[in-house]
Design an enzyme around this catalytic site. Structure first.
Site, PDB file in Angstrom:
ATOM      1  N   GLU A 205      36.734  37.416  38.755  1.00 29.95           N
ATOM      2  CA  GLU A 205      37.708  38.197  37.991  1.00 29.95           C
ATOM      3  C   GLU A 205      37.358  39.676  38.134  1.00 29.95           C
ATOM      4  O   GLU A 205      36.193  40.062  37.992  1.00 29.95           O
ATOM      5  CB  GLU A 205      37.664  37.799  36.511  1.00 29.95           C
ATOM      6  CG  GLU A 205      38.580  38.665  35.648  1.00 29.95           C
ATOM      7  CD  GLU A 205      38.592  38.267  34.159  1.00 29.95           C
ATOM      8  OE1 GLU A 205      37.820  37.364  33.771  1.00 29.95           O
ATOM      9  OE2 GLU A 205      39.367  38.889  33.411  1.00 29.95           O
ATOM     10  N   ASN A 263      43.715  41.317  35.692  1.00 24.90           N
ATOM     11  CA  ASN A 263      44.315  41.252  34.357  1.00 24.90           C
ATOM     12  C   ASN A 263      45.612  42.064  34.283  1.00 24.90           C
ATOM     13  O   ASN A 263      45.669  43.187  34.774  1.00 24.90           O
ATOM     14  CB  ASN A 263      43.332  41.800  33.317  1.00 24.90           C
ATOM     15  CG  ASN A 263      42.145  40.886  33.126  1.00 24.90           C
ATOM     16  OD1 ASN A 263      42.250  39.862  32.456  1.00 24.90           O
ATOM     17  ND2 ASN A 263      41.031  41.224  33.759  1.00 24.90           N
ATOM     18  N   GLU A 295      46.090  37.280  35.361  1.00 21.78           N
ATOM     19  CA  GLU A 295      45.723  36.811  34.023  1.00 21.78           C
ATOM     20  C   GLU A 295      46.542  37.565  32.979  1.00 21.78           C
ATOM     21  O   GLU A 295      46.563  38.792  32.956  1.00 21.78           O
ATOM     22  CB  GLU A 295      44.228  37.050  33.761  1.00 21.78           C
ATOM     23  CG  GLU A 295      43.335  36.229  34.660  1.00 21.78           C
ATOM     24  CD  GLU A 295      41.867  36.258  34.222  1.00 21.78           C
ATOM     25  OE1 GLU A 295      41.540  36.856  33.175  1.00 21.78           O
ATOM     26  OE2 GLU A 295      41.042  35.668  34.949  1.00 21.78           O
ATOM     27  N   ASP A 325      45.077  34.019  29.558  1.00 24.01           N
ATOM     28  CA  ASP A 325      43.764  34.525  29.162  1.00 24.01           C
ATOM     29  C   ASP A 325      43.586  34.399  27.646  1.00 24.01           C
ATOM     30  O   ASP A 325      44.575  34.341  26.908  1.00 24.01           O
ATOM     31  CB  ASP A 325      43.716  36.015  29.563  1.00 24.01           C
ATOM     32  CG  ASP A 325      42.301  36.504  29.776  1.00 24.01           C
ATOM     33  OD1 ASP A 325      41.363  35.730  29.555  1.00 24.01           O
ATOM     34  OD2 ASP A 325      42.153  37.673  30.178  1.00 24.01           O
ATOM     35  N   GLU A 382      35.362  30.754  29.442  1.00 28.07           N
ATOM     36  CA  GLU A 382      34.684  32.038  29.632  1.00 28.07           C
ATOM     37  C   GLU A 382      33.595  32.191  28.575  1.00 28.07           C
ATOM     38  O   GLU A 382      33.607  31.504  27.562  1.00 28.07           O
ATOM     39  CB  GLU A 382      35.687  33.202  29.601  1.00 28.07           C
ATOM     40  CG  GLU A 382      36.650  33.202  28.446  1.00 28.07           C
ATOM     41  CD  GLU A 382      37.567  34.422  28.399  1.00 28.07           C
ATOM     42  OE1 GLU A 382      38.038  34.861  29.460  1.00 28.07           O
ATOM     43  OE2 GLU A 382      37.800  34.912  27.288  1.00 28.07           O
TER      44      GLU A 382
HETATM   45  P1  C2E Z   1      38.701  39.541  29.427  1.00 27.85           P
HETATM   46  O1  C2E Z   1      39.804  39.574  30.412  1.00 27.85           O
HETATM   47  O2  C2E Z   1      38.690  38.401  28.455  1.00 27.85           O
HETATM   48  O3  C2E Z   1      37.353  39.600  30.256  1.00 27.85           O
HETATM   49  C1  C2E Z   1      36.194  38.911  29.936  1.00 27.85           C
HETATM   50  C2  C2E Z   1      35.246  39.776  29.169  1.00 27.85           C
HETATM   51  O4  C2E Z   1      34.165  38.970  28.730  1.00 27.85           O
HETATM   52  C3  C2E Z   1      34.634  40.854  30.057  1.00 27.85           C
HETATM   53  O5  C2E Z   1      34.399  41.995  29.232  1.00 27.85           O
HETATM   54  C4  C2E Z   1      33.309  40.214  30.446  1.00 27.85           C
HETATM   55  O6  C2E Z   1      32.318  41.153  30.789  1.00 27.85           O
HETATM   56  C5  C2E Z   1      32.954  39.490  29.172  1.00 27.85           C
HETATM   57  N1  C2E Z   1      32.058  38.374  29.436  1.00 27.85           N
HETATM   58  C6  C2E Z   1      31.968  37.637  30.558  1.00 27.85           C
HETATM   59  N2  C2E Z   1      31.043  36.665  30.450  1.00 27.85           N
HETATM   60  C7  C2E Z   1      30.513  36.796  29.208  1.00 27.85           C
HETATM   61  C8  C2E Z   1      29.484  36.079  28.504  1.00 27.85           C
HETATM   62  O7  C2E Z   1      28.862  35.131  28.987  1.00 27.85           O
HETATM   63  N3  C2E Z   1      29.230  36.500  27.228  1.00 27.85           N
HETATM   64  C9  C2E Z   1      29.885  37.522  26.655  1.00 27.85           C
HETATM   65  N4  C2E Z   1      29.556  37.874  25.408  1.00 27.85           N
HETATM   66  N5  C2E Z   1      30.855  38.239  27.303  1.00 27.85           N
HETATM   67  C10 C2E Z   1      31.168  37.864  28.575  1.00 27.85           C
HETATM   68  P2  C2E Z   1      34.789  43.431  29.711  1.00 27.85           P
HETATM   69  O8  C2E Z   1      34.564  43.576  31.156  1.00 27.85           O
HETATM   70  O9  C2E Z   1      34.122  44.392  28.772  1.00 27.85           O
HETATM   71  O10 C2E Z   1      36.341  43.492  29.488  1.00 27.85           O
HETATM   72  C11 C2E Z   1      36.861  43.406  28.202  1.00 27.85           C
HETATM   73  C12 C2E Z   1      38.355  43.224  28.254  1.00 27.85           C
HETATM   74  O11 C2E Z   1      38.992  44.393  28.742  1.00 27.85           O
HETATM   75  C13 C2E Z   1      38.793  42.106  29.201  1.00 27.85           C
HETATM   76  O12 C2E Z   1      38.671  40.891  28.547  1.00 27.85           O
HETATM   77  C14 C2E Z   1      40.230  42.489  29.453  1.00 27.85           C
HETATM   78  O13 C2E Z   1      41.038  42.082  28.398  1.00 27.85           O
HETATM   79  C15 C2E Z   1      40.157  43.999  29.436  1.00 27.85           C
HETATM   80  N6  C2E Z   1      40.126  44.508  30.808  1.00 27.85           N
HETATM   81  C16 C2E Z   1      39.069  44.768  31.616  1.00 27.85           C
HETATM   82  N7  C2E Z   1      39.474  45.262  32.794  1.00 27.85           N
HETATM   83  C17 C2E Z   1      40.828  45.284  32.762  1.00 27.85           C
HETATM   84  C18 C2E Z   1      41.856  45.692  33.672  1.00 27.85           C
HETATM   85  O14 C2E Z   1      41.598  46.125  34.809  1.00 27.85           O
HETATM   86  N8  C2E Z   1      43.155  45.574  33.256  1.00 27.85           N
HETATM   87  C19 C2E Z   1      43.463  45.087  32.022  1.00 27.85           C
HETATM   88  N9  C2E Z   1      44.755  44.977  31.684  1.00 27.85           N
HETATM   89  N10 C2E Z   1      42.539  44.701  31.132  1.00 27.85           N
HETATM   90  C20 C2E Z   1      41.233  44.805  31.491  1.00 27.85           C
HETATM   91 CA    CA Z   2      40.720  38.243  31.748  1.00 24.34          CA
HETATM   92 CA    CA Z   3      39.448  36.447  28.365  1.00 24.94          CA
END
Ligand code: C2E
Ligand code: CA
Ligand code: CA
Length: 435
Positions: A205, A263, A295, A325, A382
């Site tokens: 992802e 995403n 997603e 998602d 996830e």
């Molecule tokens: P998401 O799409 O639900 O992405 C998964 C989030 O969970 C990611 O946080 C990831 O680093 C985190 N994660 C993955 N594995 C684990 C784990 O084992 N434990 C825990 N505690 N967390 C885990 P991240 O990268 O900080 O992104 C947060 C949210 O920001 C994403 O949730 C998504 O909704 C949004 N996001 C990030 N990049 C993009 C993007 O390019 N476009 C859009 N529209 N949204 C984005």
């Molecule tokens: Ca996602």
């Molecule tokens: Ca998610």
């Protein structure tokens, strides 16, 4: 704009101001913008006629011009408004000092047609590069400050001192975002996804990261919600899809069936052009559509279920895969999901993180997996942070897993190495069978 700046005057002034901004950026200096509003012009026009009002404006301008330094400039930008551009103020205090001085000199009554008139001004201040990165944003911030000054009856307000902190800080982030998008401050990290049946990686992802020179690392949870309130989300999404498509080539070389997930936020989902724009992007890069996953969160779809269903159908017709998602956090039922052309449900990490200890969470995960499978939808969990949870998911028949236990999100170059060296990679996959 809630003060009377004429459109044309504004756009001419924005052009000039942008030149000052560019100059300051090149010279590494600050730039101050002061918006000055004269309170009593309407009153004056009604009591003494428009000519009196015009004469007052001209006199005010002269008075201000007298105290300016050689490179400062004053611009009439509306019926009751001036903008002052201060190149290279030493600091914020310097800009405030100039504003104080202007308030002082306008306190002195003006003699217009034998009448002694007090002008009274309110001033809003913004500063490059501290508050904004371009002319338009500087002006809007100074305007927020000015509006605040008028409302609170204070003579001078700096945009950073405006009470409504949320409005200002998200505004600052917005203008920085605009700048960041043009200057390559965003990067994509990739978090691998593991197929639980083969114990091998099946894709990743793409998650965006913002490295801002002044703020440092800004997490997506902070900047995505701000971007969503602007018209930046679509360009941002296209940027990430383009970059992911470009980098996909390298992942694909190492793993023929590798898929990349991107995403899509709610604002993008409801953009009338989004399907065509994404179609064009994957065509340009020659991405096999079935290896791109889009997603969409459950809550984004529920904003307007009918329209999102139509959009998802159009994506489905292109052959791209669709994932829901954060499943379980919204109010959509599996009955609704059944109607959607989706290929995958991603169970939200809040149910997965403690499912080895919390029976309720484990039950939810089990139910989602069983029902999704009835509809022939694959399930990804996830937030998998430990081996016991990974095993538990395998026993429940979950299809894929994503989480820190296998890999944290990482830059593309690290993913390339990971794809060759990790126990979950195709080449060493057999070792991972043991767990
Ligand atoms: P998401 O799409 O639900 O992405 C998964 C989030 O969970 C990611 O946080 C990831 O680093 C985190 N994660 C993955 N594995 C684990 C784990 O084992 N434990 C825990 N505690 N967390 C885990 P991240 O990268 O900080 O992104 C947060 C949210 O920001 C994403 O949730 C998504 O909704 C949004 N996001 C990030 N990049 C993009 C993007 O390019 N476009 C859009 N529209 N949204 C984005
Ligand atoms: Ca996602
Ligand atoms: Ca998610």
């Amino acid at each position: 704009m809630n003060y009377s700046m004429h459109k044309q005057e504004r756009s001419i002034f924005v052009g000039e101001l942008q030149q000052h901004v560019d100059q300051s950026r090149r010279g590494g200096s600050l730039l101050g913008v002061l918006l000055i509003h004269l309170h009593r012009i309407v009153e004056l026009n009604t009591s003494f006629g428009y000519q009196a009002g015009d004469r007052l404006i001209a006199t005010v301008r002269d008075r201000i011009a007298k105290i300016l330094r050689p490179h400062d400039s004053i611009h009439r930008i509306g019926d009751h408004d001036f903008a002052l551009v201060l190149p290279s103020p030493k600091n914020v205090g310097h800009a405030k000092l100039a504003a104080n001085r202007i308030v002082d000199i306008l306190e002195e009554p003006f003699e217009i047609d034998d009448n002694s008139i007090k002008a009274q001004a309110a001033i809003g201040i913004s500063l490059f590069p501290e508050h904004a990165q371009d002319a338009d944003a500087l002006l809007r911030l100074a305007d927020i400050a000015l509006t605040n000054a008028i409302k609170s009856n204070s003579p001078i307000i700096l945009c950073a001192d405006v009470r409504d902190k949320d409005a200002v800080s998200s505004f600052i982030i917005e203008s920085e975002l605009r700048h960041a998008l043009m200057s390559d401050e965003f990067v994509l990290y990739y978090q691998p996804k593991i197929n639980l049946a083969t114990r091998q990686v099946c894709g990743a992802e793409a998650l965006s990261r913002w490295r801002n020179p002044a703020r440092g690392f800004v997490p997506p949870d902070v900047f995505i919600p701000v971007a969503e309130q602007t018209n930046l989300m679509l360009p941002f999404t296209l940027w990430s899809l383009n970059l992911a498509s470009r980098q996909f080539g390298e992942f694909h070389r190492l793993h023929k069936h590798f898929s990349v997930a991107v995403n899509l936020s709610a604002t993008v989902l409801y953009d009338a052009d989004v399907v065509d724009l994404i179609h064009r992007t994957i065509k340009i890069w020659g991405i096999p559509p079935e290896q791109l996953i889009l997603e969409v969160t459950e809550s984004a779809m529920m904003v307007d279920p009918k329209t999102s269903l139509e959009t998802l159908r159009r994506f489905h017709d292109l052959g791209v895969k669709l994932a829901i998602d954060d499943f379980g956090t919204g109010y959509s039922s599996l009955a609704y999901v059944k109607k959607l052309p989706v290929d995958e449900l991603k169970i939200d990490k809040s149910f997965v993180l403690n499912m080895d200890k919390d029976k309720g969470d484990a039950m939810i995960v089990r139910t989602v997996i069983d029902m999704a499978h009835n509809f022939e939808i694959a399930v990804t969990a996830e937030g998998v942070e430990s081996q016991p949870i990974l095993e538990q998911l395998g026993e429940l028949g979950c299809d894929c897993a994503q989480g820190f236990h296998m890999a944290k999100p990482m830059p593309a170059t690290d993913l390339i190495r990971w794809l060759q060296e990790s126990p979950w990679s195709l080449h060493t996959g057999t070792q991972a069978m043991a767990g």
